[in-house]
Design a protein around this motif. Structure first.
Motif, PDB file in Angstrom:
ATOM      1  N   PHE A   1      50.520 -18.642  10.173  1.00 50.10           N
ATOM      2  CA  PHE A   1      49.885 -19.091  11.448  1.00 50.10           C
ATOM      3  C   PHE A   1      50.318 -18.476  12.886  1.00 50.10           C
TER       4      PHE A   1
ATOM      5  N   GLY B   1      43.838 -26.101   5.389  1.00 50.56           N
ATOM      6  CA  GLY B   1      44.538 -24.645   5.573  1.00 50.56           C
ATOM      7  C   GLY B   1      43.493 -23.706   6.223  1.00 50.56           C
TER       8      GLY B   1
ATOM      9  N   ARG C   1      35.633 -27.895   3.321  1.00 47.42           N
ATOM     10  CA  ARG C   1      34.781 -27.623   4.582  1.00 47.42           C
ATOM     11  C   ARG C   1      35.473 -26.431   4.935  1.00 47.42           C
TER      12      ARG C   1
ATOM     13  N   VAL D   1      38.580 -27.150  18.107  1.00 46.14           N
ATOM     14  CA  VAL D   1      38.417 -26.100  17.180  1.00 46.14           C
ATOM     15  C   VAL D   1      37.779 -26.438  16.128  1.00 46.14           C
ATOM     16  N   HIS D   2      37.288 -25.343  15.441  1.00 43.70           N
ATOM     17  CA  HIS D   2      36.827 -25.544  13.802  1.00 43.70           C
ATOM     18  C   HIS D   2      35.373 -26.454  13.947  1.00 43.70           C
TER      19      HIS D   2
HETATM   20  C1  HEM Z   1      49.568 -26.391  15.663  1.00 43.86           C
HETATM   21  C2  HEM Z   1      49.172 -27.167  15.909  1.00 43.86           C
HETATM   22  C3  HEM Z   1      47.725 -27.484  15.395  1.00 43.86           C
HETATM   23  C4  HEM Z   1      46.949 -28.325  16.551  1.00 43.86           C
HETATM   24  C5  HEM Z   1      47.388 -29.088  17.649  1.00 43.86           C
HETATM   25  C6  HEM Z   1      45.444 -28.417  15.787  1.00 43.86           C
HETATM   26  C7  HEM Z   1      44.458 -29.078  16.112  1.00 43.86           C
HETATM   27  C8  HEM Z   1      43.397 -29.399  15.674  1.00 43.86           C
HETATM   28  C9  HEM Z   1      42.134 -30.230  16.108  1.00 43.86           C
HETATM   29  C10 HEM Z   1      42.399 -30.925  17.292  1.00 43.86           C
HETATM   30  C11 HEM Z   1      41.368 -30.057  14.945  1.00 43.86           C
HETATM   31  C12 HEM Z   1      39.892 -30.738  15.245  1.00 43.86           C
HETATM   32  C13 HEM Z   1      39.958 -32.097  14.616  1.00 43.86           C
HETATM   33  C14 HEM Z   1      38.489 -32.822  14.510  1.00 43.86           C
HETATM   34  O1  HEM Z   1      38.323 -32.660  15.778  1.00 43.86           O
HETATM   35  O2  HEM Z   1      38.231 -33.420  13.608  1.00 43.86           O
HETATM   36  C15 HEM Z   1      41.664 -29.209  13.973  1.00 43.86           C
HETATM   37  C16 HEM Z   1      40.920 -28.839  13.081  1.00 43.86           C
HETATM   38  C17 HEM Z   1      41.329 -27.917  11.964  1.00 43.86           C
HETATM   39  N1  HEM Z   1      42.732 -27.219  11.791  1.00 43.86           N
HETATM   40 FE1  HEM Z   1      44.316 -27.462  13.408  1.00 43.86          FE
HETATM   41  N2  HEM Z   1      45.680 -27.506  14.784  1.00 43.86           N
HETATM   42  C18 HEM Z   1      46.867 -27.074  14.733  1.00 43.86           C
HETATM   43  C19 HEM Z   1      47.214 -26.024  13.568  1.00 43.86           C
HETATM   44  C20 HEM Z   1      46.640 -25.725  12.365  1.00 43.86           C
HETATM   45  C21 HEM Z   1      47.008 -24.971  11.438  1.00 43.86           C
HETATM   46  C22 HEM Z   1      48.621 -24.474  11.095  1.00 43.86           C
HETATM   47  C23 HEM Z   1      46.100 -24.899  10.474  1.00 43.86           C
HETATM   48  C24 HEM Z   1      46.093 -24.148   8.907  1.00 43.86           C
HETATM   49  C25 HEM Z   1      47.060 -24.352   8.268  1.00 43.86           C
HETATM   50  C26 HEM Z   1      45.212 -25.658  11.189  1.00 43.86           C
HETATM   51  C27 HEM Z   1      43.687 -25.829  10.337  1.00 43.86           C
HETATM   52  C28 HEM Z   1      42.843 -26.637  10.764  1.00 43.86           C
HETATM   53  C29 HEM Z   1      41.357 -26.754   9.972  1.00 43.86           C
HETATM   54  C30 HEM Z   1      41.115 -26.015   8.716  1.00 43.86           C
HETATM   55  C31 HEM Z   1      40.553 -27.492  10.793  1.00 43.86           C
HETATM   56  C32 HEM Z   1      39.165 -28.151  10.432  1.00 43.86           C
HETATM   57  C33 HEM Z   1      39.302 -29.213   9.436  1.00 43.86           C
HETATM   58  C34 HEM Z   1      37.983 -29.686   9.006  1.00 43.86           C
HETATM   59  O3  HEM Z   1      37.265 -28.849   8.501  1.00 43.86           O
HETATM   60  O4  HEM Z   1      37.559 -30.759   8.958  1.00 43.86           O
HETATM   61  N3  HEM Z   1      45.381 -26.300  12.005  1.00 43.86           N
HETATM   62  N4  HEM Z   1      42.910 -28.697  14.307  1.00 43.86           N
END
Ligand code: HEM
Length: 289
Positions: A131, A125, A90, A52-53
């Protein structure tokens, strides 16, 4: 950000040439987290695309504290009005791959890393205050519904709506996504939210529930579906380029960070459960014997 050597989390690291061993000839110790971290980092230097992202753009910046928050937290970055803390932000798309157009309707990530005197502090965030799901167990299923169908390799609205319609707790964020804020005109013109509820503790040990709101000083601006479609043909990287060009031109974007604070006990006694969003009526608790 700092010129002294630190671990990834920003802890000072004195020695980058010797592992910890049990005595002069003893084995290398598993407690040497700096060694483990260095090797773990090395092993992962070829980074596969994020699930994701995957696509995003970031910039360095600075957080200036305008109001002392020591009544609520001992965290260094929120103590002492006027304090400046370097940061990295980011912004990202969520569902698509790295080559995905910036102007598709999608939630946007809003991840801020503060380089504080006490180590790094991340607020990972989104541009939505709520969410889709409350339980992380559902997150992979949710994301799979937004990805490509394994049989056709197409993105499939049916899968997405199946998930959303069977997960009523997602309705608030689906409304954000499908409403006017679903396609930001620029990363600079969207708010960011910590989304989670965080806990602050002050030096008396009193606790507070906290939500972070980064409000754009540029004003909220979004795109219509029609404009987004046009931008798709013109510039796949529209949001990234908009951010880069603005900064190159000296038009530095800014956000004002607000904290929404609720005393701990008040939060627990509130008329609604502040942590439970609407649960799926299909969800059943499975007893564990
Ligand atoms: C509910 C369970 C969640 C799981 C399992 C999850 C999982 C992940 C994973 C696997 C990544 C990629 C990390 C990487 O490869 O570096 C990611 C990135 C990210 N997640 Fe989540 N996520 C969750 C919930 C959320 C929520 C609630 C938010 C916002 C409040 C969020 C915001 C983000 C953002 C902004 C990134 C990108 C971070 C960056 O720019 O480096 N995620 N997430």
């Amino acid at each position: 950000m700092q010129d002294k050597l630190t671990t990834n989390a920003g802890q000072p690291w004195a020695d980058n040439e010797h592992s910890q061993t049990a005595g002069k000839r003893g084995p290398v110790l598993i407690q040497d987290y700096a060694l483990l971290e260095k090797l773990a980092h090395f092993n992962r230097e070829r980074i596969p695309e994020r699930i994701v992202h995957a696509k995003g753009a970031g910039a360095k910046g600075v957080f200036e504290l305008t109001h002392d928050m020591s009544a609520y937290t001992t965290a260094d970055l929120f103590n002492g009005a006027g304090k400046k803390t370097p940061l990295m932000v980011r912004f990202s798309q969520v569902a698509g791959e790295a080559g995905y157009p910036d102007t598709y309707r999608d939630v946007r990530g809003f991840a801020v890393k503060f380089y504080t005197q006490e180590g790094n502090y991340d607020i990972v965030g989104n541009n939505t205050p709520v969410f889709f799901v409350n339980d992380p167990l559902k997150f992979p299923d949710f994301i799979h519904s937004q990805k490509r169908d394994p049989r056709t390799h197409k993105r499939t609205p049916d899968m997405q709506w199946d998930f959303w319609s069977l997960s009523p707790e997602s309705v608030h964020q689906v409304t954000y996504l499908m409403g006017d804020r679903g396609i930001p005109a620029s990363y600079r013109t969207m708010h960011g939210y910590g989304s989670h509820t965080f806990k602050w503790v002050n030096k008396e040990g009193e606790q507070f529930w906290v939500k972070y709101h980064f409000r754009t000083d540029q004003g909220v601006k979004n795109m219509s579906n029609e404009l987004a479609d046009q931008m798709l043909i013109k510039d796949l990287d529209f949001l990234q380029n908009d951010l880069f060009n603005a900064i190159e031109d000296g038009e530095y974007p800014s956000w004002t960070l607000y904290a929404q604070i609720l005393p701990y006990e008040e939060g627990l006694k509130y008329e609604h459960d502040i942590f439970e969003c609407y649960k799926s009526s299909f969800a059943k608790k499975i007893p564990i014997n």
